[in-house]
Scaffold this motif. Structure first.
Motif, PDB file in Angstrom:
ATOM      1  N   TYR A 153       0.768  -1.236  -0.051  1.00 28.50           N
ATOM      2  CA  TYR A 153       0.081  -0.175  -0.108  1.00 28.50           C
ATOM      3  C   TYR A 153       0.793   1.183  -0.066  1.00 28.50           C
ATOM      4  O   TYR A 153       1.885   1.424   0.854  1.00 28.50           O
ATOM      5  N   ASP A 154       0.511   2.129  -0.802  1.00 27.16           N
ATOM      6  CA  ASP A 154       1.249   3.380  -0.874  1.00 27.16           C
ATOM      7  C   ASP A 154       0.766   4.246   0.229  1.00 27.16           C
ATOM      8  O   ASP A 154      -0.316   4.388   0.532  1.00 27.16           O
ATOM      9  N   SER A 155       1.686   5.085   0.419  1.00 25.13           N
ATOM     10  CA  SER A 155       1.270   6.304   1.516  1.00 25.13           C
ATOM     11  C   SER A 155       0.432   5.907   2.575  1.00 25.13           C
ATOM     12  O   SER A 155      -0.557   6.499   3.084  1.00 25.13           O
ATOM     13  N   TYR A 156       0.823   4.748   3.066  1.00 24.17           N
ATOM     14  CA  TYR A 156       0.074   4.327   4.582  1.00 24.17           C
ATOM     15  C   TYR A 156       0.965   3.882   5.307  1.00 24.17           C
ATOM     16  O   TYR A 156       2.030   2.959   4.984  1.00 24.17           O
ATOM     17  N   ASP A 157       0.738   3.994   6.827  1.00 23.96           N
ATOM     18  CA  ASP A 157       1.955   3.653   7.650  1.00 23.96           C
ATOM     19  C   ASP A 157       1.863   2.423   8.402  1.00 23.96           C
ATOM     20  O   ASP A 157       2.563   1.868   9.345  1.00 23.96           O
ATOM     21  N   PHE A 158       0.741   1.528   7.827  1.00 20.99           N
ATOM     22  CA  PHE A 158       0.622   0.192   8.314  1.00 20.99           C
ATOM     23  C   PHE A 158       0.810  -0.833   7.492  1.00 20.99           C
ATOM     24  O   PHE A 158       0.024  -0.663   6.505  1.00 20.99           O
ATOM     25  N   ALA A 159       1.813  -1.653   7.592  1.00 25.66           N
ATOM     26  CA  ALA A 159       2.132  -2.706   6.749  1.00 25.66           C
ATOM     27  C   ALA A 159       1.405  -3.972   6.959  1.00 25.66           C
ATOM     28  O   ALA A 159       1.194  -4.361   8.210  1.00 25.66           O
ATOM     29  N   PRO A 160       0.933  -4.722   6.241  1.00 24.82           N
ATOM     30  CA  PRO A 160       0.133  -6.021   6.571  1.00 24.82           C
ATOM     31  C   PRO A 160       0.906  -6.811   7.383  1.00 24.82           C
ATOM     32  O   PRO A 160       2.133  -7.080   7.349  1.00 24.82           O
ATOM     33  N   VAL A 161       0.440  -7.542   8.277  1.00 18.57           N
ATOM     34  CA  VAL A 161       1.000  -8.369   9.546  1.00 18.57           C
ATOM     35  C   VAL A 161       0.804  -9.685   9.006  1.00 18.57           C
ATOM     36  O   VAL A 161      -0.399 -10.097   9.069  1.00 18.57           O
ATOM     37  N   LEU A 162       1.604 -10.442   8.558  1.00 21.90           N
ATOM     38  CA  LEU A 162       1.576 -12.027   8.307  1.00 21.90           C
ATOM     39  C   LEU A 162       1.617 -12.675   9.467  1.00 21.90           C
ATOM     40  O   LEU A 162       1.874 -12.418  10.427  1.00 21.90           O
ATOM     41  N   PRO A 163       1.337 -14.100   9.384  1.00 25.32           N
ATOM     42  CA  PRO A 163       1.578 -15.083  10.269  1.00 25.32           C
ATOM     43  C   PRO A 163       2.940 -15.078  10.753  1.00 25.32           C
ATOM     44  O   PRO A 163       4.035 -14.728  10.020  1.00 25.32           O
ATOM     45  N   ILE A 164       3.360 -15.329  11.978  1.00 27.55           N
ATOM     46  CA  ILE A 164       4.667 -14.840  12.574  1.00 27.55           C
ATOM     47  C   ILE A 164       5.137 -16.254  13.106  1.00 27.55           C
ATOM     48  O   ILE A 164       4.558 -17.258  13.329  1.00 27.55           O
ATOM     49  N   SER A 165       6.368 -16.167  12.877  1.00 25.71           N
ATOM     50  CA  SER A 165       7.580 -17.203  13.418  1.00 25.71           C
ATOM     51  C   SER A 165       8.702 -16.540  13.596  1.00 25.71           C
ATOM     52  O   SER A 165       8.714 -15.261  13.970  1.00 25.71           O
ATOM     53  N   CYS A 166       9.844 -16.926  13.708  1.00 25.28           N
ATOM     54  CA  CYS A 166      11.355 -16.348  13.873  1.00 25.28           C
ATOM     55  C   CYS A 166      12.318 -16.661  12.755  1.00 25.28           C
ATOM     56  O   CYS A 166      11.844 -17.593  12.043  1.00 25.28           O
ATOM     57  N   LYS A 167      13.396 -16.090  13.008  1.00 32.02           N
ATOM     58  CA  LYS A 167      14.418 -16.295  11.628  1.00 32.02           C
ATOM     59  C   LYS A 167      14.864 -17.703  11.732  1.00 32.02           C
ATOM     60  O   LYS A 167      15.123 -18.253  10.799  1.00 32.02           O
ATOM     61  N   VAL A 168      14.792 -18.432  12.821  1.00 38.17           N
ATOM     62  CA  VAL A 168      15.586 -19.665  13.165  1.00 38.17           C
ATOM     63  C   VAL A 168      14.691 -20.756  12.169  1.00 38.17           C
ATOM     64  O   VAL A 168      14.766 -21.284  11.617  1.00 38.17           O
ATOM     65  N   CYS A 169      13.240 -20.559  12.328  1.00 40.62           N
ATOM     66  CA  CYS A 169      12.481 -21.741  11.774  1.00 40.62           C
ATOM     67  C   CYS A 169      11.665 -21.258  10.615  1.00 40.62           C
ATOM     68  O   CYS A 169      11.119 -21.947   9.860  1.00 40.62           O
ATOM     69  N   HIS A 170      11.749 -20.082  10.220  1.00 37.10           N
ATOM     70  CA  HIS A 170      10.943 -19.201   9.094  1.00 37.10           C
ATOM     71  C   HIS A 170      11.254 -19.946   7.907  1.00 37.10           C
ATOM     72  O   HIS A 170      10.175 -20.478   7.018  1.00 37.10           O
ATOM     73  N   GLU A 171      12.439 -20.097   7.516  1.00 38.02           N
ATOM     74  CA  GLU A 171      12.914 -20.909   6.209  1.00 38.02           C
ATOM     75  C   GLU A 171      12.268 -22.403   5.900  1.00 38.02           C
ATOM     76  O   GLU A 171      11.809 -22.489   5.042  1.00 38.02           O
ATOM     77  N   ALA A 172      12.333 -23.166   7.297  1.00 45.02           N
ATOM     78  CA  ALA A 172      11.811 -24.432   6.965  1.00 45.02           C
ATOM     79  C   ALA A 172      10.363 -24.569   7.080  1.00 45.02           C
ATOM     80  O   ALA A 172       9.900 -25.315   6.389  1.00 45.02           O
ATOM     81  N   ILE A 173       9.573 -23.433   7.557  1.00 49.53           N
ATOM     82  CA  ILE A 173       8.280 -23.470   7.314  1.00 49.53           C
ATOM     83  C   ILE A 173       7.665 -23.074   6.038  1.00 49.53           C
ATOM     84  O   ILE A 173       6.717 -23.835   5.492  1.00 49.53           O
ATOM     85  N   MET A 174       8.390 -22.570   5.418  1.00 58.91           N
ATOM     86  CA  MET A 174       8.191 -21.849   3.914  1.00 58.91           C
ATOM     87  C   MET A 174       8.453 -22.802   3.055  1.00 58.91           C
ATOM     88  O   MET A 174       7.545 -23.248   2.264  1.00 58.91           O
ATOM     89  N   GLU A 175       9.559 -23.612   3.351  1.00 56.65           N
ATOM     90  CA  GLU A 175       9.602 -25.041   2.523  1.00 56.65           C
ATOM     91  C   GLU A 175       8.700 -26.166   2.758  1.00 56.65           C
ATOM     92  O   GLU A 175       8.151 -26.881   1.863  1.00 56.65           O
ATOM     93  N   PHE A 176       8.238 -26.100   4.054  1.00 60.51           N
ATOM     94  CA  PHE A 176       7.281 -27.130   4.255  1.00 60.51           C
ATOM     95  C   PHE A 176       5.852 -26.802   3.528  1.00 60.51           C
ATOM     96  O   PHE A 176       5.075 -27.819   2.904  1.00 60.51           O
ATOM     97  N   TYR A 177       5.445 -25.437   3.452  1.00 53.18           N
ATOM     98  CA  TYR A 177       4.115 -25.174   2.978  1.00 53.18           C
ATOM     99  C   TYR A 177       4.419 -25.575   1.410  1.00 53.18           C
ATOM    100  O   TYR A 177       3.515 -25.944   0.731  1.00 53.18           O
ATOM    101  N   LYS A 178       5.495 -25.355   0.786  1.00 52.79           N
ATOM    102  CA  LYS A 178       5.785 -25.516  -0.805  1.00 52.79           C
ATOM    103  C   LYS A 178       5.580 -27.131  -0.890  1.00 52.79           C
ATOM    104  O   LYS A 178       4.992 -27.578  -1.842  1.00 52.79           O
TER     105      LYS A 178
END
Length: 354
Positions: free
Chosen positions: A260-285
């Motif tokens: 979104y342009d010119s708005y101070d709130f970015a969408p908040v996606l489901p959360i995890s952390c840097k340690v497990c995030h890559e494995a989670i994305m690979e699982f989804y694929k």
């Protein structure tokens, strides 16, 4: 996501989604679906409508197995796509060789007249109608999402679609506000079972994305809503009965984002952390690639037992023991919404074109 003058597109796994910019969903003015970031533009004339698909297909050179047609609300709603324009777009679809065509629309816009027109023009394809179910619990629909769905009418809609040997796709929401994590999961599992009993071909699970220009954004800002956890979503998938797993699809799990342009709130996606995030994305694929029940069950078992140095998974599982959300909390949240998104008793969140 790509943008054109009067449309946006999204492509992944040989699925192309084309969104025709329209005046917006007719339910938006009612404040319905408090998690939805209704877009709004203007209704396109016939010339504008018929410029879109040829332009998109000229640019998308990869193999397309499925084409999803939608608008800012419902593709089959003449309030957004007039009948003449819809017919012209269908004629363009008929000229393509794309084998699977999906119309994203509200169930109340799926009529005998619409289906028969689609059947006449592109009846040689596999045809589906993707509709937002979200939940089958009347309390959740009314008190948590402000969404009006009559389940008996919905059953009639399913029967009508199946009479023409077309398919039904239901979207179910994971993360409804005003529910504990355990009740969020139970609500989704109950809704999946209901959809399965109606012989719905595909059940798409959506973990909540907190999007700008929604009532949910304001609940989040006010501390009345927390983002859903990737691990909670994976635990939900693990709890789906094995005989239904092959009907499950997933969407908006962090694989796409609207800017979104010119708005101070970015969408908040489901959360995890840097340690497990890559494995989670690979699982989804890997989950999406293969619908085989046994494959998916083994994939889920591996994911739920795989060691991670972070505490994200344990934190999400612990959250399932949290107590139910009290009515006092809900009342306080609604009072907050009245002050932040209602003006003179009317819904006052602006529409945004993106």
């Amino acid at each position: 996501m790509r943008k054109g003058a009067n449309y946006t597109t999204w492509m992944e796994n040989k699925v192309l989604q084309v969104t025709y910019k329209s005046r917006g969903c007719r339910n938006s003015a009612l404040g319905s679906c408090l998690m939805c970031d209704y877009g709004a533009g203007r209704n396109l004339n016939l010339e504008e409508c018929t410029q879109i698909l040829p332009e998109v297909l000229l640019r998308e050179t990869g193999h397309i197995e499925e084409l999803i047609l939608n608008t800012y609300g419902s593709f089959l709603d003449e309030y957004e796509i007039p009948k003449e324009n819809r017919h012209a777009v269908l004629m363009q679809v008929a000229e393509t060789k794309i084998p699977y065509i999906t119309f994203e629309t509200h169930y109340k816009t799926v009529t005998k007249e619409c289906i028969e027109e689609i059947q006449r023009v592109i009846g040689d394809r596999d045809i589906a109608y993707e509709m937002g179910l979200e939940s089958v619990n009347p309390y959740v629909l009314h008190n948590c999402l402000n969404k009006d769905i009559n389940l008996e009418e919905l059953k009639e809609c399913i029967r009508l679609i199946h009479n023409y040997h077309h398919a039904v796709i239901f979207n179910i929401l994971y993360g409804s506000p005003f529910l504990s994590e355990r009740h969020q999961m139970e609500d989704v599992l109950q809704s999946i079972q209901w959809a399965y009993e109606q012989d719905v071909e595909v059940i798409v699970l959506f973990p909540v994305n907190i999007k700008p220009f929604t009532a949910l954004e304001h609940l989040y800002r006010g501390g009345f809503y927390q983002p859903v956890s990737h691990w909670g979503f994976i635990k939900l998938l693990d709890a789906v009965p094995e005989n239904i797993l092959n009907r499950i699809s997933i969407a908006w799990y962090g694989n796409r984002e609207i800017k979104y342009d010119s708005y101070d709130f970015a969408p908040v996606l489901p959360i995890s952390c840097k340690v497990c995030h890559e494995a989670i994305m690979e699982f989804y694929k890997n989950f999406i690639k293969n619908r085989d029940m046994q494959h998916r069950k083994e994939l889920l078992g591996k994911m739920m037992s795989q060691p991670f140095e972070c505490g994200c998974r344990n934190h999400a599982l612990d959250a399932l023991t949290h107590p139910a959300v009290s009515e006092d909390f809900r009342s306080e949240a609604l009072e907050y919404l009245k002050k932040t998104v209602l003006k003179d008793g009317k819904y006052a969140i602006p529409w945004k074109e993106y």
